[in-house]
Motif scaffolding. Sequence first.
Motif, PDB file in Angstrom:
ATOM      1  N   GLY A  56      -5.034   0.806   1.375  1.00  0.00           N
ATOM      2  CA  GLY A  56      -5.417  -0.540   0.971  1.00  0.00           C
ATOM      3  C   GLY A  56      -6.027  -1.293   2.132  1.00  0.00           C
ATOM      4  O   GLY A  56      -6.418  -0.705   3.153  1.00  0.00           O
ATOM      5  N   ASN A  57      -6.085  -2.597   2.003  1.00  0.00           N
ATOM      6  CA  ASN A  57      -6.851  -3.392   2.955  1.00  0.00           C
ATOM      7  C   ASN A  57      -6.325  -3.292   4.388  1.00  0.00           C
ATOM      8  O   ASN A  57      -7.099  -3.170   5.337  1.00  0.00           O
TER       9      ASN A  57
ATOM     10  N   GLU B  68       0.876  -1.163   0.000  1.00  0.00           N
ATOM     11  CA  GLU B  68       0.000   0.000   0.000  1.00  0.00           C
ATOM     12  C   GLU B  68       0.916   1.216   0.000  1.00  0.00           C
ATOM     13  O   GLU B  68       2.120   1.075  -0.199  1.00  0.00           O
ATOM     14  N   LEU B  69       0.361   2.390   0.244  1.00  0.00           N
ATOM     15  CA  LEU B  69       1.189   3.596   0.134  1.00  0.00           C
ATOM     16  C   LEU B  69       2.501   3.504   0.925  1.00  0.00           C
ATOM     17  O   LEU B  69       3.566   3.819   0.378  1.00  0.00           O
TER      18      LEU B  69
ATOM     19  N   ARG C  64     -13.157  -8.293   0.437  1.00  0.00           N
ATOM     20  CA  ARG C  64     -11.880  -8.222   1.146  1.00  0.00           C
ATOM     21  C   ARG C  64     -12.069  -8.664   2.580  1.00  0.00           C
ATOM     22  O   ARG C  64     -13.093  -8.325   3.216  1.00  0.00           O
ATOM     23  N   GLY C  65     -11.115  -9.401   3.087  1.00  0.00           N
ATOM     24  CA  GLY C  65     -11.110  -9.736   4.498  1.00  0.00           C
ATOM     25  C   GLY C  65     -11.077  -8.459   5.310  1.00  0.00           C
ATOM     26  O   GLY C  65     -10.284  -7.557   5.023  1.00  0.00           O
TER      27      GLY C  65
ATOM     28  N   VAL D  29     -15.228   0.175   1.791  1.00  0.00           N
ATOM     29  CA  VAL D  29     -15.236   0.041   0.334  1.00  0.00           C
ATOM     30  C   VAL D  29     -14.928   1.389  -0.315  1.00  0.00           C
ATOM     31  O   VAL D  29     -14.188   1.473  -1.293  1.00  0.00           O
ATOM     32  N   TRP D  30     -15.488   2.432   0.262  1.00  0.00           N
ATOM     33  CA  TRP D  30     -15.260   3.789  -0.237  1.00  0.00           C
ATOM     34  C   TRP D  30     -13.778   4.161  -0.137  1.00  0.00           C
ATOM     35  O   TRP D  30     -13.186   4.684  -1.091  1.00  0.00           O
ATOM     36  N   LEU D  31     -13.166   3.853   0.984  1.00  0.00           N
ATOM     37  CA  LEU D  31     -11.732   4.145   1.139  1.00  0.00           C
ATOM     38  C   LEU D  31     -10.891   3.388   0.117  1.00  0.00           C
ATOM     39  O   LEU D  31      -9.947   3.927  -0.459  1.00  0.00           O
ATOM     40  N   LEU D  32     -11.235   2.122  -0.111  1.00  0.00           N
ATOM     41  CA  LEU D  32     -10.437   1.301  -1.023  1.00  0.00           C
ATOM     42  C   LEU D  32     -10.554   1.765  -2.472  1.00  0.00           C
ATOM     43  O   LEU D  32      -9.741   1.385  -3.306  1.00  0.00           O
TER      44      LEU D  32
END
Length: 275
Positions: free
Chosen positions: A169-170, A3-4, A262-263, A157-160
Amino acid sequence: MPELPEVETTRRKIEPLLKGRVIERIEHDAPHKYRNTEAAHGKRIKALTRRGKYLLLQLASADAEGDVPHELELIVHLGMTGGFRLEQGKHTRVTLHTDDGVLHFDDSRRFGKWAVVDPGEYASMPTLAAMGPEPLEEAFTEAAFVKAAATCGAVKVWLLSQKPVSGVGNIYADESLWLARIHPAQTKLNPAEAGRLYHAIREVMQGAVNAGGSSLGNGVGNYRQHDGLSGLFQHQHHAYGRENQPCERCGTEIRKIVLGQRGTHFCPQCQKLRE
DNA sequence: AACTTACCCTGAAAGC
DNA sequence: TGCTTTCAGGGTAAGT
């Protein structure tokens, strides 16, 4: 999974190896995944930047005398398991030859992608084209985030989606929501919730960047730095990967559900779904 | 336009 | 032991 913070760590680690170098050849056998890479041959890497989870290598003509240097951008997305290595490995997919040596791109699950494009031409990468602000830069403002969150769907979901903010990310979505005490499926955040989440995202992302990202080696992902070193942030996870372990705030067992395929890990006591 | 679902891909872990 | 199944997930495209 990069992720970032992992991508930024990668950028910082490979920058001294690549900045100023001339790309002699990019070697691979999957032109569908690593597109137009031959256009980078003979170009000099002027700078290595990052946007969300994407690495962006700014390329210019290697010939400084050229009157109209054709500038290009080499985009690298690490996917799930992508990363740079000094040594060739079993899962090396791309080898970058420069005037100073070679660097290998390992990616066991082959979700990584490269592309050489004109600068800013991201039509072939819609997520990059629609990328939200960088969480650690001034363009990411609390006011705009709170306003957008007021009408959002399931907040995780919005964040992803990468639209409200880039690079989450997750893992860091779960960690940020735990810190902000918001249920991952909560919709339409009120201003207090959105404000907490805004500050949680910044705190989590800054902490993870400072720690060199998260390294998970037990089948969850295999992120490593190019020299094989691990990040350290996995030791600071409070929710992700802690299913059935006690919440460090209240002792309730962390639960795992599936959200947006996603988990998703959260504390059912601290992170209650509000109607 | 926004949300949902299937797909890509392969190694590790779980199941038998 | 060894084979088969399940799971992990970022991004994209197709479907609703």
